[in-house]
Design an enzyme around this catalytic site. Structure first.
Site, mmCIF file in Angstrom:
data_model
loop_
_atom_site.group_PDB
_atom_site.id
_atom_site.type_symbol
_atom_site.label_atom_id
_atom_site.label_comp_id
_atom_site.label_asym_id
_atom_site.label_seq_id
_atom_site.Cartn_x
_atom_site.Cartn_y
_atom_site.Cartn_z
ATOM 1 N N SER A 246 3.828 -2.134 10.308
ATOM 2 C CA SER A 246 5.271 -2.228 10.541
ATOM 3 C C SER A 246 5.885 -3.565 10.143
ATOM 4 O O SER A 246 6.842 -4.032 10.769
ATOM 5 C CB SER A 246 5.604 -1.895 12.001
ATOM 6 N N ASN B 223 0.873 -1.176 0.000
ATOM 7 C CA ASN B 223 0.000 0.000 0.000
ATOM 8 C C ASN B 223 0.908 1.223 0.000
ATOM 9 O O ASN B 223 1.523 1.535 1.015
ATOM 10 C CB ASN B 223 -0.899 -0.029 1.251
ATOM 11 N N TRP B 224 0.976 1.873 -1.148
ATOM 12 C CA TRP B 224 1.901 3.009 -1.272
ATOM 13 C C TRP B 224 1.359 4.276 -0.617
ATOM 14 O O TRP B 224 2.041 5.290 -0.568
ATOM 15 C CB TRP B 224 2.223 3.256 -2.763
ATOM 16 N N LYS B 225 0.102 4.246 -0.181
ATOM 17 C CA LYS B 225 -0.517 5.421 0.446
ATOM 18 C C LYS B 225 -0.321 6.635 -0.472
ATOM 19 O O LYS B 225 -0.383 6.481 -1.693
ATOM 20 C CB LYS B 225 0.042 5.614 1.855
ATOM 21 N N GLU C 246 -5.026 -4.674 10.792
ATOM 22 C CA GLU C 246 -3.975 -3.682 10.968
ATOM 23 C C GLU C 246 -4.218 -2.907 12.260
ATOM 24 O O GLU C 246 -5.012 -1.946 12.272
ATOM 25 C CB GLU C 246 -3.971 -2.682 9.797
ATOM 26 N N GLU D 191 -6.656 4.776 7.981
ATOM 27 C CA GLU D 191 -6.419 6.187 7.634
ATOM 28 C C GLU D 191 -7.636 6.790 6.933
ATOM 29 O O GLU D 191 -7.805 8.014 6.923
ATOM 30 C CB GLU D 191 -5.136 6.292 6.783
ATOM 31 N N GLY E 181 3.000 -1.050 4.247
ATOM 32 C CA GLY E 181 3.062 0.356 3.873
ATOM 33 C C GLY E 181 4.476 0.764 3.501
ATOM 34 O O GLY E 181 4.958 0.520 2.398
ATOM 35 N N GLY E 182 5.168 1.375 4.447
ATOM 36 C CA GLY E 182 6.480 1.963 4.192
ATOM 37 C C GLY E 182 7.462 1.038 3.491
ATOM 38 O O GLY E 182 8.182 1.459 2.571
ATOM 39 N N GLY F 173 3.126 2.246 10.839
ATOM 40 C CA GLY F 173 4.147 3.276 10.675
ATOM 41 C C GLY F 173 4.903 3.627 11.938
ATOM 42 O O GLY F 173 5.591 4.645 11.993
ATOM 43 N N HIS G 45 -9.366 1.241 5.141
ATOM 44 C CA HIS G 45 -8.090 1.446 5.848
ATOM 45 C C HIS G 45 -8.309 2.396 7.016
ATOM 46 O O HIS G 45 -9.124 3.312 6.934
ATOM 47 C CB HIS G 45 -7.053 2.019 4.879
#
Ligand code: 13P
Length: 248
Positions: A208, A10-12, A163, A95, A229-230, A169, A93
Site C-alpha cells: 500500500s 510490480n504490475w502483478k 511486504e 502471492e 503494486g497498484g 492491496g 512474493h
C-alpha cells in the site's frame, strides 16, 4: 554506507500491450531523478516488448523457475527472462508463497537460479495479519530470511522486500516505527550472516505504498526503497513515489 534508493513496480497480472506507453512515461519521468534506481516488473508477456521500448531501463520478471530449462509446462526459467531483456526478477512474493505453495527452500533455489542467469534479485518476505497481531512478526520474517536467502551472492545484485501480507492491496500500512524495527532486524540478521556485505543489500518496503505515504515510509531507518503494486500501474501514481524517494 549509502545505498541508492530503489523504487520497483510490480504490475502483478495486469498489463496488455496498450500499457507500454505508461511504462515509457514512467521511465521518462524517472530520468529526472537520476539518484533513484527505478524498475518495472510486468507480466512475462510484456517483458520483451517493454525492454525493447525502453532500452537501457530495468525491466524484470515476477517469478522464475529454479531449473534453467526442462519439462515444466507453463513455467519460465531465469535465463529466458534474461534472454527476453530482463535484468532482475522478484522471487518469493507472498502471492506466490500463499497461492502457489512456494516454501523457503523453493524460493532460495529460484534466487540462486536467477543469480546464476545474471539477473538481480528482489526476494520478498512478510508476515500474515495473525502473526503481526500475536507479536511474532519479527521472528516469522527472520525465519523466512534465514530459510530463503542464498548463502552467497553479489550484494549489489540482491535486495530484500519486506511486504507484510495484510498491508498488500488493503490501504493498511504498518507504523513507521514498526517498519523501521523490522528493517533493522532484517539488517541485523544479514550482518550476522554476511558481515560488512550486509550494508550493501537494499531492503525495500512494500504494501500500500502511494504518493502520499512514500516519503514517510521511505524515510524510515534501513528502508532503501519501495516495492509497489497498484500504484505502479500508471505514471500519474508511480512517479510521485519516485519523486518522494529522490527527495530523501
Ligand atoms: P500494493 O502496493 O498494491 O499494496 O502491492 C504491494 C505488493 O505486493 C508489491 O509487490
Amino acid at each position: 554506507m549509502t545505498r541508492r534508493k530503489y523504487v520497483v513496480g510490480n504490475w502483478k497480472m495486469n498489463g496488455l500491450k496498450s500499457a507500454l506507453g505508461e511504462a515509457r512515461s514512467i521511465f521518462a519521468a524517472a530520468d529526472a531523478h537520476p539518484g533513484v534506481d527505478v524498475a518495472l516488473c510486468p507480466p512475462f508477456t510484456l517483458i520483451g516488448a517493454m525492454a525493447a521500448t525502453a532500452p537501457g531501463k530495468a525491466v524484470g520478471g515476477q517469478d522464475c523457475h529454479s531449473a534453467a530449462s526442462g519439462a515444466f509446462t507453463g513455467s519460465v526459467a531465469a535465463p529466458m527472462l534474461a534472454d527476453a531483456g530482463a535484468s532482475l526478477v522478484i522471487v518469493g512474493h507472498s502471492e506466490r508463497r500463499e497461492g502457489f505453495g512456494e516454501r523457503d527452500a523453493d524460493i532460495r533455489a529460484k534466487a540462486q537460479a536467477a543469480l546464476a542467469a545474471g539477473l538481480s534479485v528482489i526476494l520478498c518476505v512478510g508476515e500474515p495479519q495473525g502473526v503481526r497481531e500475536s507479536g511474532g512478526a519479527i521472528a516469522y520474517v527472520l525465519a523466512q530470511v534465514e530459510g530463503s536467502v542464498p548463502d552467497s551472492f553479489d550484494p549489489q545484485r540482491f535486495a530484500i522486500a519486506y511486504e507484510p501480507i495484510w498491508a498488500i492491496g488493503t490501504g493498511l500500512v504498518p507504523t513507521v516505527a514498526d517498519v523501521a524495527a523490522m528493517h533493522g532486524a532484517i539488517r541485523g540478521a544479514l550482518r550476522e550472516r554476511f558481515g560488512d556485505a550486509a550494508e550493501s543489500i537494499r531492503i525495500l518496503y512494500g504494501g500500500s505504498v502511494n504518493g502520499d505515504n512514500a516519503a514517510e515510509l521511505l524515510g524510515a531507518g534501513d528502508v532503501d526503497g519501495a516495492l509497489v503494486g497498484g500504484a505502479s500501474l500508471t505514471a500519474a501514481k508511480f512517479v510521485p513515489i519516485i519523486a518522494a524517494a529522490a527527495g530523501l
